[in-house]
Design a protein around this motif. Structure first.
Motif, PDB file in Angstrom:
ATOM      1  N   PRO A   1     -27.996 -47.500 -14.012  1.00 55.58           N
ATOM      2  CA  PRO A   1     -27.498 -46.581 -12.985  1.00 55.58           C
ATOM      3  C   PRO A   1     -27.944 -45.147 -13.282  1.00 55.58           C
ATOM      4  O   PRO A   1     -27.876 -44.716 -14.432  1.00 55.58           O
ATOM      5  N   VAL A   2     -28.437 -44.460 -12.265  1.00 55.46           N
ATOM      6  CA  VAL A   2     -28.846 -43.062 -12.446  1.00 55.46           C
ATOM      7  C   VAL A   2     -28.144 -42.223 -11.404  1.00 55.46           C
ATOM      8  O   VAL A   2     -28.242 -42.510 -10.210  1.00 55.46           O
ATOM      9  N   ASN A   3     -27.437 -41.200 -11.828  1.00 57.81           N
ATOM     10  CA  ASN A   3     -26.820 -40.320 -10.848  1.00 57.81           C
ATOM     11  C   ASN A   3     -27.785 -39.182 -10.520  1.00 57.81           C
ATOM     12  O   ASN A   3     -27.979 -38.265 -11.309  1.00 57.81           O
ATOM     13  N   CYS A   4     -28.399 -39.291  -9.350  1.00 58.33           N
ATOM     14  CA  CYS A   4     -29.436 -38.315  -8.983  1.00 58.33           C
ATOM     15  C   CYS A   4     -28.868 -36.896  -8.882  1.00 58.33           C
ATOM     16  O   CYS A   4     -29.572 -35.926  -9.118  1.00 58.33           O
ATOM     17  N   ALA A   5     -27.563 -36.803  -8.537  1.00 60.20           N
ATOM     18  CA  ALA A   5     -26.971 -35.469  -8.390  1.00 60.20           C
ATOM     19  C   ALA A   5     -26.781 -34.794  -9.749  1.00 60.20           C
ATOM     20  O   ALA A   5     -26.691 -33.580  -9.835  1.00 60.20           O
ATOM     21  N   ALA A   6     -26.716 -35.608 -10.796  1.00 61.90           N
ATOM     22  CA  ALA A   6     -26.440 -35.033 -12.116  1.00 61.90           C
ATOM     23  C   ALA A   6     -27.706 -34.548 -12.807  1.00 61.90           C
ATOM     24  O   ALA A   6     -27.640 -33.857 -13.813  1.00 61.90           O
ATOM     25  N   LEU A   7     -28.874 -34.910 -12.261  1.00 67.78           N
ATOM     26  CA  LEU A   7     -30.130 -34.480 -12.896  1.00 67.78           C
ATOM     27  C   LEU A   7     -30.590 -33.158 -12.298  1.00 67.78           C
ATOM     28  O   LEU A   7     -30.614 -33.009 -11.078  1.00 67.78           O
ATOM     29  N   PRO A   8     -30.986 -32.203 -13.143  1.00 63.47           N
ATOM     30  CA  PRO A   8     -31.493 -30.950 -12.578  1.00 63.47           C
ATOM     31  C   PRO A   8     -32.781 -31.217 -11.796  1.00 63.47           C
ATOM     32  O   PRO A   8     -33.588 -32.070 -12.194  1.00 63.47           O
ATOM     33  N   GLU A   9     -32.909 -30.518 -10.661  1.00 60.26           N
ATOM     34  CA  GLU A   9     -34.038 -30.777  -9.758  1.00 60.26           C
ATOM     35  C   GLU A   9     -35.392 -30.794 -10.451  1.00 60.26           C
ATOM     36  O   GLU A   9     -36.249 -31.613 -10.164  1.00 60.26           O
ATOM     37  N   THR A  10     -35.542 -29.886 -11.414  1.00 58.92           N
ATOM     38  CA  THR A  10     -36.845 -29.770 -12.086  1.00 58.92           C
ATOM     39  C   THR A  10     -37.120 -30.972 -12.973  1.00 58.92           C
ATOM     40  O   THR A  10     -38.252 -31.228 -13.350  1.00 58.92           O
ATOM     41  N   LEU A  11     -36.096 -31.692 -13.334  1.00 62.49           N
ATOM     42  CA  LEU A  11     -36.293 -32.811 -14.265  1.00 62.49           C
ATOM     43  C   LEU A  11     -36.311 -34.180 -13.606  1.00 62.49           C
ATOM     44  O   LEU A  11     -36.721 -35.162 -14.213  1.00 62.49           O
ATOM     45  N   ILE A  12     -35.858 -34.258 -12.355  1.00 60.75           N
ATOM     46  CA  ILE A  12     -35.712 -35.588 -11.737  1.00 60.75           C
ATOM     47  C   ILE A  12     -37.012 -36.385 -11.800  1.00 60.75           C
ATOM     48  O   ILE A  12     -37.025 -37.542 -12.200  1.00 60.75           O
TER      49      ILE A  12
END
Ligand SMILES: Nc1ncnc2c1ncn2[C@@H]1O[C@H](COP(=O)(O)OP(=O)(O)OP(=O)(O)O)[C@@H](O)[C@H]1O
Ligand SMILES: [Mg+2]
Length: 459
Positions: A196-207
Motif C-alpha cells: 500500500p502506498v499513500n500518494c498523499a503522504a509522499l512529497p510531490e518531488t519524490l513521488i
C-alpha cells in the motif's frame, strides 16, 4: 425458568398474576409498591418486571427509569387502566417493552410475557459474548452483515481473480484498504507482496522516484540506484491510496506504466517491464476532478475499469453490532468477553459515525479501557456519543431508515433527508461550503439558506 418481579399496590392483582404465572412454571416475586420492587431489583437478578403505573410512594414510571438505569437487561411490561394508556405509551418511549391494559385476558397477558422474555433473551444473546463465536465474517477479514457490505464482498470475490485494475471509493475509515487487501488475498498474486502506498503522504518531488525508482546521480542526493515501488511489488499488488494526490505531470507516466506494464526510472534511459496489479483508492470524487481538469480522463477510465464503492457506516447500521463484536474479539484476544448492555447498543446505532469503521474501532478500544465491572456500559463510552444521543435520540431511525413516524409530514421527512445529504457533502469536502455547493450544483447562497450555520455544528 424465567424470574419475574411484579409490582402492584393492588393485592388482588398481585395474587392473581402470581397464580397465573406460577401455573406456567415461572419463578414469581411480588412487590407491593415501586420502592419494594426497586430494593429487590438492586439485590437480585430478574428477567422481567411487570409493573403497575399508578402506585404510591414510588410510581411505575419512576420504577421503570430506575430499572433501565440499574438493570438495562431486564424487560419491563407496564400494567395500566384504560384511562392511562397515554402514560403507557410514554413508558414505551422510555424503554418499556409493552403495556397491558387492565382488565386483561389471561391469554393476552401470557402472550405478552412470553414475547418480552423471548425478546430480552435474543437481545442479551446478541450483545453478550456468546454470539461472537458465530459472528458473521463474510469475506477474508471483512465483517459484513448489511446488504450493501455483502454486495461489496460479492464484487470483490468476483473481480479479485481477474487482472483488471480496481478503483475503491469511500469516505475515510470505511475500509478501503481492507477491501484492497482482500482483493489481493483472493487473487492469483496472493503469494506476492501487497504494497500500500499513500500518494498523499509522499512529497510531490519524490513521488516519481518512489514509484518508479531512480538511477545513481539522477538528482542531487541520488547516491545510488534505487528500486521503486512498482518493482518492489513485482508479482504482487500495488495499492495506490489517495490517488487523487498524484500530481498532474506524473499522471501520464502512471497511465503508461499501467497500460504498457513498462516503467522508466528517474534519470534512466531504458524502459523495463514490471508485473504488478494496480488497485487504487480515492477519497475525492475523481469524476469531478476530471471535469475540473485536475485529473486525466484517460487515467481515470483506465483505473476505474471496475469500481467498488463502500458506503458510510451510518448508511448500514446492521454492520455496527457485528463490527463492535469483531473489534472486541480482536482486543480481548481469547480472554474474557465483556457484555454490552442495550443502552450502549442504542447509542452506537444512533451515532452518525463521521469517522466510519475506524472511529467505531477507536470507540470500542475506549470502552475496553474503561470497562466497568467487566461490562461495556454507557459510562464507558466516549462522551461525544452520549452528547449526540441526548441531543438527538432516534436520529438514525427517523432520518435514515425512513420508517413511519407519527405526525411527521412528507415535507418534514424530505427536509431531514436533504439536511442529512447536505451535511455529508459538506463533511466530504472537508467543511468547504463553496466546494460542497459546486458538487451539489446549487449556489452557495442556497446552501446557506438550506443549512443555517448553527445547524452544521450540531452533530
Ligand atoms: N467491514 C469491516 N470489517 C472489519 N474491519 C473493518 C471493516 N471496515 C473497516 N475495518 C477496519 O477499520 C479500520 C479502517 O479501515 P481502512 O484503513 O481499510 O479504511 P480506509 O477506507 O482505507 O480509511 P482512510 O480513507 O482513512 O485511509 C481498519 O482497522 C480496518 O481493519
Ligand atoms: Mg486507507
Amino acid at each position: 425458568m424465567a424470574k419475574i418481579l411484579i409490582a402492584d399496590d393492588d393485592p388482588t392483582i398481585l395474587s392473581l398474576l402470581n397464580k397465573i404465572l406460577l401455573s406456567k412454571g415461572y419463578e414469581v416475586h411480588l412487590a407491593e409498591h415501586g420502592g419494594v420492587a426497586e430494593k429487590k431489583l438492586k439485590s437480585e437478578q430478574f428477567d422481567l418486571l411487570i409493573s403497575d403505573i399508578k402506585m404510591e410512594p414510588v410510581d411505575g414510571m419512576q420504577l421503570l427509569r430506575k430499572t433501565r438505569q440499574m438493570r438495562p437487561h431486564v424487560g419491563v411490561i407496564m400494567l395500566t387502566a384504560y384511562a392511562t394508556v397515554a402514560t403507557a405509551v410514554e413508558a414505551m418511549k422510555e424503554g418499556a417493552f409493552d403495556y397491558i391494559p387492565k382488565p386483561f385476558k389471561i391469554d393476552e397477558l401470557l402472550e405478552t410475557v412470553k414475547r418480552a422474555l423471548d425478546y430480552q433473551k435474543s437481545i442479551s444473546e446478541q450483545v453478550s459474548g456468546n454470539s461472537h463465536i458465530e459472528q458473521k465474517k463474510y469475506f477474508g477479514n471483512i465483517v459484513a452483515e448489511s446488504d450493501q457490505m455483502i454486495n461489496v464482498c460479492e464484487m470483490v470475490k468476483r473481480v479479485a481473480p481477474t487482472k483488471t485494475t480496481i478503483m475503491i471509493t469511500g469516505d475515510s475509515g470505511t475500509g478501503k484498504e481492507l477491501v484492497a487487501e482482500a482483493a489481493h488475498a483472493f487473487s492469483a498474486r496472493s503469494e506476492g507482496p501487497f504494497l500500500p502506498v499513500n500518494c498523499a503522504a509522499l512529497p510531490e518531488t519524490l513521488i516519481e522516484s518512489e514509484l518508479f525508482g531512480h538511477t545513481k546521480g539522477a538528482f542531487t542526493g541520488a547516491s545510488a540506484n534505487k528500486e521503486g515501488l512498482f518493482e518492489a511489488a513485482k508479482g504482487g499488488t500495488l495499492f495506490l491510496d489517495e490517488i487523487n494526490s498524484i500530481p498532474h505531470g506524473l499522471q501520464s507516466k502512471l497511465l503508461r506504466a499501467i497500460q504498457n506494464k513498462k516503467i522508466r526510472k528517474v534519470g534512466g534511459i531504458e524502459e523495463f517491464e514490471v508485473d504488478v496489479r494496480i488497485l487504487a483508492a480515492s477519497n475525492r470524487n475523481l469524476e469531478t476532478m476530471v471535469k475540473e481538469g485536475s485529473f486525466r480522463e484517460d487515467l481515470f477510465y483506465r483505473l476505474s475499469v471496475i469500481s467498488i464503492d463502500i458506503p458510510p457506516l451510518k448508511q448500514r447500521p446492521e454492520d455496527i453490532l457485528p463490527l463492535a463484536q469483531h473489534f472486541i474479539a480482536l482486543e480481548v484476544d481469547g480472554g474474557e468477553f465483556p457484555t454490552m448492555d442495550n443502552a450502549v447498543l442504542s447509542i452506537l446505532q444512533n451515532y452518525t459515525w463521521p469517522g466510519n469503521v475506524r472511529e467505531l474501532q477507536n470507540v470500542i478500544q475506549h470502552c475496553l479501557t474503561f470497562l466497568s465491572d467487566g461490562k461495556i456500559t454507557k459510562e464507558t463510552l466516549p462522551s461525544k456519543l452520549i452528547v449526540s444521543y441526548e441531543e438527538n435520540p432516534g436520529a438514525q431511525s427517523s432520518a435514515l431508515t425512513g420508517e413511519f413516524e407519527k405526525g411527521k409530514s412528507l415535507k418534514a421527512f424530505l427536509r431531514a433527508k436533504e439536511k442529512e445529504y447536505l451535511k455529508t457533502v459538506i463533511d466530504t469536502m472537508g467543511g468547504d461550503k463553496a466546494k460542497a455547493a459546486k458538487e451539489l450544483d446549487i449556489s452557495l447562497a442556497t446552501l446557506y439558506r438550506k443549512m443555517p450555520e448553527g445547524e452544521q455544528i450540531e452533530d
